[in-house]
Design a protein around this motif. Structure first.
Motif, PDB file in Angstrom:
ATOM      1  N   VAL A  16       0.824  -1.197   0.000  1.00 39.60           N
ATOM      2  CA  VAL A  16       0.000   0.000   0.000  1.00 39.60           C
ATOM      3  C   VAL A  16       0.864   1.255   0.000  1.00 39.60           C
ATOM      4  N   ARG A  17       1.999   1.214   0.705  1.00 35.49           N
ATOM      5  CA  ARG A  17       2.784   2.428   0.929  1.00 35.49           C
ATOM      6  C   ARG A  17       4.089   2.499   0.136  1.00 35.49           C
ATOM      7  N   LYS A  18       4.488   1.410  -0.501  1.00 33.99           N
ATOM      8  CA  LYS A  18       5.803   1.412  -1.135  1.00 33.99           C
ATOM      9  C   LYS A  18       5.878   2.309  -2.374  1.00 33.99           C
ATOM     10  N   LEU A  19       4.713   2.684  -2.923  1.00 34.65           N
ATOM     11  CA  LEU A  19       4.699   3.546  -4.097  1.00 34.65           C
ATOM     12  C   LEU A  19       4.672   5.032  -3.732  1.00 34.65           C
ATOM     13  N   VAL A  20       4.708   5.331  -2.444  1.00 32.17           N
ATOM     14  CA  VAL A  20       4.604   6.721  -1.991  1.00 32.17           C
ATOM     15  C   VAL A  20       5.662   7.635  -2.613  1.00 32.17           C
ATOM     16  N   PRO A  21       6.940   7.216  -2.718  1.00 35.10           N
ATOM     17  CA  PRO A  21       7.924   8.122  -3.338  1.00 35.10           C
ATOM     18  C   PRO A  21       7.553   8.525  -4.768  1.00 35.10           C
ATOM     19  N   TYR A  22       6.964   7.600  -5.532  1.00 32.29           N
ATOM     20  CA  TYR A  22       6.563   7.912  -6.911  1.00 32.29           C
ATOM     21  C   TYR A  22       5.370   8.863  -6.912  1.00 32.29           C
ATOM     22  N   ALA A  23       4.483   8.694  -5.928  1.00 28.82           N
ATOM     23  CA  ALA A  23       3.341   9.599  -5.811  1.00 28.82           C
ATOM     24  C   ALA A  23       3.808  10.999  -5.428  1.00 28.82           C
ATOM     25  N   GLU A  24       4.754  11.069  -4.507  1.00 26.29           N
ATOM     26  CA  GLU A  24       5.265  12.374  -4.087  1.00 26.29           C
ATOM     27  C   GLU A  24       5.944  13.094  -5.253  1.00 26.29           C
ATOM     28  N   ALA A  25       6.675  12.334  -6.062  1.00 24.63           N
ATOM     29  CA  ALA A  25       7.336  12.938  -7.232  1.00 24.63           C
ATOM     30  C   ALA A  25       6.303  13.432  -8.240  1.00 24.63           C
ATOM     31  N   ALA A  26       5.224  12.664  -8.416  1.00 22.59           N
ATOM     32  CA  ALA A  26       4.167  13.080  -9.341  1.00 22.59           C
ATOM     33  C   ALA A  26       3.500  14.368  -8.852  1.00 22.59           C
ATOM     34  N   LYS A  27       3.257  14.449  -7.561  1.00 28.40           N
ATOM     35  CA  LYS A  27       2.637  15.663  -7.007  1.00 28.40           C
ATOM     36  C   LYS A  27       3.541  16.871  -7.202  1.00 28.40           C
ATOM     37  N   GLU A  28       4.839  16.661  -7.081  1.00 30.33           N
ATOM     38  CA  GLU A  28       5.789  17.760  -7.299  1.00 30.33           C
ATOM     39  C   GLU A  28       5.751  18.249  -8.749  1.00 30.33           C
ATOM     40  N   ARG A  29       5.372  17.358  -9.661  1.00 32.20           N
ATOM     41  CA  ARG A  29       5.225  17.738 -11.070  1.00 32.20           C
ATOM     42  C   ARG A  29       3.865  18.368 -11.347  1.00 32.20           C
ATOM     43  N   GLY A  30       3.051  18.493 -10.310  1.00 32.14           N
ATOM     44  CA  GLY A  30       1.746  19.119 -10.479  1.00 32.14           C
ATOM     45  C   GLY A  30       0.633  18.174 -10.871  1.00 32.14           C
ATOM     46  N   ILE A  31       0.864  16.860 -10.737  1.00 29.02           N
ATOM     47  CA  ILE A  31      -0.154  15.866 -11.082  1.00 29.02           C
ATOM     48  C   ILE A  31      -1.084  15.659  -9.894  1.00 29.02           C
ATOM     49  N   HIS A  32      -2.393  15.703 -10.153  1.00 30.07           N
ATOM     50  CA  HIS A  32      -3.369  15.370  -9.104  1.00 30.07           C
ATOM     51  C   HIS A  32      -3.554  13.854  -9.082  1.00 30.07           C
ATOM     52  N   ILE A  33      -3.505  13.274  -7.894  1.00 31.26           N
ATOM     53  CA  ILE A  33      -3.590  11.818  -7.755  1.00 31.26           C
ATOM     54  C   ILE A  33      -4.848  11.434  -6.987  1.00 31.26           C
TER      55      ILE A  33
END
Length: 396
Positions: A16-33
């Motif tokens: 559930v949580r191991k993808l968090v770094p990729y999500a954080e990077a996407a948010k930094e690019r301005g992507i809504h998740i």
């Protein structure tokens, strides 16, 4: 360099949580998740729980009793006995979330190398709890083709050895949403009586039963007074995941006296959280009626939408707020990461939980995901659309 433990190396990462770094990077690019990966409800916590903490007047934030505040346990007894469980306060140990209750249970009934049979897929942290406790998980497969119903009892019989100590179920199920029937619970009762095993039931989603179905608690089964252990939590029931308050419940006093030693070793559960949890027990049925109606609507939107996507198979959950979907991809770990790193629709994407981490058998569930329908309805609709578009362009 000093080496870490073998146990530490064996400890699984959270799917559930191991993808968090990729999500954080996407948010930094301005992507809504749209976060479909974690069971964090957006339902408001009952206001009396928040108010109880705000209105607390104390000069010293003290330890509670190792078993939990007596006033809270007494109120829990009343709550459970309103559901026909016939409990006393000594049958309850308050824990730091349902997670600690499961650790107490495993520590109390299993020695190193002992075995616990668990229908899979199951809550991913069972693997972690077992590793931390030196317990071997013996998975018994269920199938998406029949909504992950209980396997035949003959399949359980094949796995029972002289090291088997318990059968562990999650009811309703995480990640499947499967709700066990009375017949299935009766079959498990006969099985654990026959082989003198414990039946441990994780019932943290017990209020969330749909379509007129009724949740059957392990504590309501006749003849299991020495066999039954219930794990419960306020996290999902009252949308209080951050409180970290759960409990371990059993009428077997040898088990409870043993668990108390583990409870004493960690000193006590959190005081403010118990105050909130005690106040939450005053929540009316109207709250749950509204929440359940909302989850049913969300489930129906999600399941109907997923069934329309070519190549997707999905089980229909009877409880909790999760479903497992089978996708036309080889590896959902890779797919889930790709969704966060390389895909978006109108600057939006989704985050899902790859289902392989909810299995103990290596290589199983690689083409499945768990979706938590804890977002409001329009977000779920948009999430399904994004998944459909992603599958059209994704290449294994």
């Amino acid at each position: 360099m000093p080496k870490i433990s073998h146990k530490g190396q064996q400890m699984p990462s959270s799917p559930v949580r191991k993808l968090v770094p990729y999500a954080e990077a996407a948010k930094e690019r301005g992507i809504h998740i749209y976060q479909l990966n974690i069971g964090q409800p957006d339902i408001k916590t009952p206001p009396q729980a928040i108010a109880a903490v705000k209105n607390t007047d104390m000069d010293v934030l003290e330890y509670s009793h190792s078993a939990g505040n007596q006033s809270y346990r007494d109120k829990l007894v009343q709550h459970y006995n309103n559901n026909g469980m016939n409990l006393k306060s000594e049958h309850i140990i308050v824990s730091t979330g349902g997670s600690e209750a499961l650790l107490f249970a495993m520590g109390s009934i299993c020695d190193y190398g002992d075995e616990v049979i668990i229908p899979e897929p199951f809550y991913a942290n069972y693997n972690g709890f077992a590793t931390a406790s030196g317990v071997t998980v013996r998975p018994i497969p269920t199938s998406i083709d029949n909504n992950f119903a209980l396997p035949a009892i003959s399949e359980f019989e094949k796995l029972i050895t002289d090291r088997t100590k318990a059968i562990l179920i999650c009811n309703p199920g995480n990640p499947t949403g499967y709700l066990y029937t009375q017949e299935e619970m009766d079959q498990l009762t006969e099985l654990v009586q026959k082989h003198d095993l414990f039946l441990v039931a994780d019932e943290v989603y017990r209020e969330f039963a749909y379509d007129g179905r009724q949740h059957i608690s392990v504590m309501n089964l006749e003849g299991l007074e020495d066999h039954a252990i219930m794990v419960d939590s306020v996290s999902k029931r009252y949308s209080m995941c951050g409180a970290r308050v759960g409990c371990m419940v059993s009428k077997n006093m040898e088990v409870m006296n043993t668990a108390m030693k583990f409870a004493q070793a960690r000193l006590s559960p959190p005081t403010f959280a118990q105050i909130a949890a005690e106040a939450a027990l005053d929540t009316t049925q109207a709250y749950f009626d509204e929440v359940i109606a909302e989850y049913i609507e969300r489930r129906d939107i999600l399941i109907q939408g997923l069934k329309k996507i070519p190549g997707v198979q999905v089980a229909n959950p009877g409880g909790a707020f999760y479903c497992v979907a089978q996708l036309p991809v080889k590896d959902t770990d890779v797919f889930a990461q790709w969704l966060l790193e390389n895909f978006q629709v109108d600057n939006e994407t989704i985050m899902v939980a790859p289902a392989a981490g909810f299995y103990s058998t290596p290589g199983v569930g690689k083409n499945q995901i768990r979706i938590a329908y804890v977002l409001e309805k329009e977000s779920l609709k948009k999430s399904v659309q994004i998944l459909e578009e992603a599958l059209k362009v994704y290449q294994d």
